[in-house]
Design a protein around this motif. Structure first.
Motif, PDB file in Angstrom:
ATOM      1  N   ASN A   1       0.899  -1.179   0.096  1.00 37.37           N
ATOM      2  CA  ASN A   1      -0.112   0.059   0.204  1.00 37.37           C
ATOM      3  C   ASN A   1       0.801   1.284  -0.134  1.00 37.37           C
ATOM      4  O   ASN A   1       0.328   2.388   0.110  1.00 37.37           O
ATOM      5  CB  ASN A   1      -1.002   0.108   1.259  1.00 37.37           C
ATOM      6  CG  ASN A   1      -2.267  -0.765   0.935  1.00 37.37           C
ATOM      7  OD1 ASN A   1      -2.968  -0.535   0.135  1.00 37.37           O
ATOM      8  ND2 ASN A   1      -2.203  -2.052   1.592  1.00 37.37           N
ATOM      9  N   THR A   2       2.185   1.194  -0.295  1.00 39.50           N
ATOM     10  CA  THR A   2       2.908   2.395  -0.187  1.00 39.50           C
ATOM     11  C   THR A   2       3.952   2.284  -1.401  1.00 39.50           C
ATOM     12  O   THR A   2       4.372   1.200  -1.853  1.00 39.50           O
ATOM     13  CB  THR A   2       3.656   2.456   1.078  1.00 39.50           C
ATOM     14  OG1 THR A   2       4.592   1.552   1.239  1.00 39.50           O
ATOM     15  CG2 THR A   2       2.579   2.614   2.373  1.00 39.50           C
TER      16      THR A   2
ATOM     17  N   GLU B   1      -1.778   5.109  -3.361  1.00 37.66           N
ATOM     18  CA  GLU B   1      -1.353   4.718  -2.025  1.00 37.66           C
ATOM     19  C   GLU B   1      -2.694   4.695  -1.153  1.00 37.66           C
ATOM     20  O   GLU B   1      -3.576   5.115  -1.068  1.00 37.66           O
ATOM     21  CB  GLU B   1      -0.329   5.533  -1.382  1.00 37.66           C
ATOM     22  CG  GLU B   1       1.096   5.437  -1.893  1.00 37.66           C
ATOM     23  CD  GLU B   1       2.088   6.028  -0.690  1.00 37.66           C
ATOM     24  OE1 GLU B   1       2.807   5.357   0.008  1.00 37.66           O
ATOM     25  OE2 GLU B   1       2.133   7.339  -0.918  1.00 37.66           O
ATOM     26  N   ASN B   2      -2.533   3.204  -0.184  1.00 41.01           N
ATOM     27  CA  ASN B   2      -3.376   2.795   0.654  1.00 41.01           C
ATOM     28  C   ASN B   2      -4.704   2.407   0.071  1.00 41.01           C
ATOM     29  O   ASN B   2      -5.765   2.408   0.817  1.00 41.01           O
ATOM     30  CB  ASN B   2      -3.504   4.163   1.795  1.00 41.01           C
ATOM     31  CG  ASN B   2      -2.281   4.376   2.381  1.00 41.01           C
ATOM     32  OD1 ASN B   2      -1.434   3.628   2.760  1.00 41.01           O
ATOM     33  ND2 ASN B   2      -2.048   5.693   2.513  1.00 41.01           N
ATOM     34  N   SER B   3      -4.706   2.261  -1.081  1.00 41.84           N
ATOM     35  CA  SER B   3      -6.139   1.873  -1.750  1.00 41.84           C
ATOM     36  C   SER B   3      -6.540   0.267  -1.152  1.00 41.84           C
ATOM     37  O   SER B   3      -7.669   0.241  -1.251  1.00 41.84           O
ATOM     38  CB  SER B   3      -6.065   1.722  -3.146  1.00 41.84           C
ATOM     39  OG  SER B   3      -5.755   3.182  -3.703  1.00 41.84           O
TER      40      SER B   3
ATOM     41  N   ALA C   1      -0.175   1.539  -4.647  1.00 42.42           N
ATOM     42  CA  ALA C   1      -0.857   0.344  -4.098  1.00 42.42           C
ATOM     43  C   ALA C   1      -0.925  -0.851  -4.936  1.00 42.42           C
ATOM     44  O   ALA C   1      -1.343  -0.658  -6.203  1.00 42.42           O
ATOM     45  CB  ALA C   1      -1.809   0.596  -3.381  1.00 42.42           C
TER      46      ALA C   1
ATOM     47  N   LEU D   1      -5.796  -1.038   1.643  1.00 43.21           N
ATOM     48  CA  LEU D   1      -5.658  -1.338   3.126  1.00 43.21           C
ATOM     49  C   LEU D   1      -6.779  -2.037   3.873  1.00 43.21           C
ATOM     50  O   LEU D   1      -8.100  -1.887   3.277  1.00 43.21           O
ATOM     51  CB  LEU D   1      -5.781  -0.237   4.236  1.00 43.21           C
ATOM     52  CG  LEU D   1      -4.518   0.760   3.866  1.00 43.21           C
ATOM     53  CD1 LEU D   1      -4.551   2.146   4.678  1.00 43.21           C
ATOM     54  CD2 LEU D   1      -3.244   0.254   4.509  1.00 43.21           C
TER      55      LEU D   1
END
Length: 164
Positions: free
Chosen positions: A88-89, A132-134, A110, A136
């Motif tokens: 995610n990063t 990013e963080n899509s 991500a 989690l």
């Protein structure tokens, strides 16, 4: 001799456009996940290579051509153990993907890489990427539900070339 239903399925799939089939999979996955890049990658274990058979961004990630598979934590998890990979990063992506700068330049940070396994062997990966963080705490239920269709997706080129 091939059973009737199997022959009917094979003959039907020969008439399907592989690209259209891949786009349908992308659209179905997009109902449950943010997707800014969707690719399908075929795995050649003997040659230690991967080949992209579909890309929603063919300019940046063209279809065709083989690339060497790097031996790292990603390849061990996805290709050897047959387990999905989620990051995610941008930093996490840079640790396992040689093309992380291109990924980052596209605003992606991500990924979910889903292995497609036939007879105990990973034959390909379904890959979705977004910001990013899509992904989690994401639920992989939709990948599991579409699994038979992923197997068909990797079988389409072979079916369309064969004379069964």
């Amino acid at each position: 001799m091939m059973p009737f239903l199997q022959r009917a399925l094979v003959n039907s799939l020969r008439k399907v456009s592989a690209d259209l089939f891949f786009e349908v999979l992308n659209n179905e996955l997009a109902k449950g996940y943010s997707i800014r890049l969707f690719t399908l990658t075929e795995i050649d274990h003997l040659g230690g290579q991967a080949k992209r058979i579909y890309s929603s961004a063919p300019k940046q990630y063209p279809i065709g051509g083989y690339k060497q598979i790097e031996i790292n934590d990603w390849s061990k998890q996805v290709l050897e153990q047959g387990e999905a990979f989620i990051a995610n990063t941008e930093k996490a992506l840079s640790e396992v993907f040689f093309d992380h700068q291109l990924i980052s330049s596209m605003g992606l940070g991500a990924v979910i890489n889903w292995p497609v396994i036939v007879e105990g062997k990973v034959i390909g990966t379904v890959n979705i990427l977004s910001s990013e963080n899509s992904y989690l705490d994401c639920d992989l239920e939709q990948f599991e539900a579409l699994y038979p269709w992923f197997v068909i997706a990797f079988s389409l080129p072979v079916l369309q070339e064969s004379s069964l």
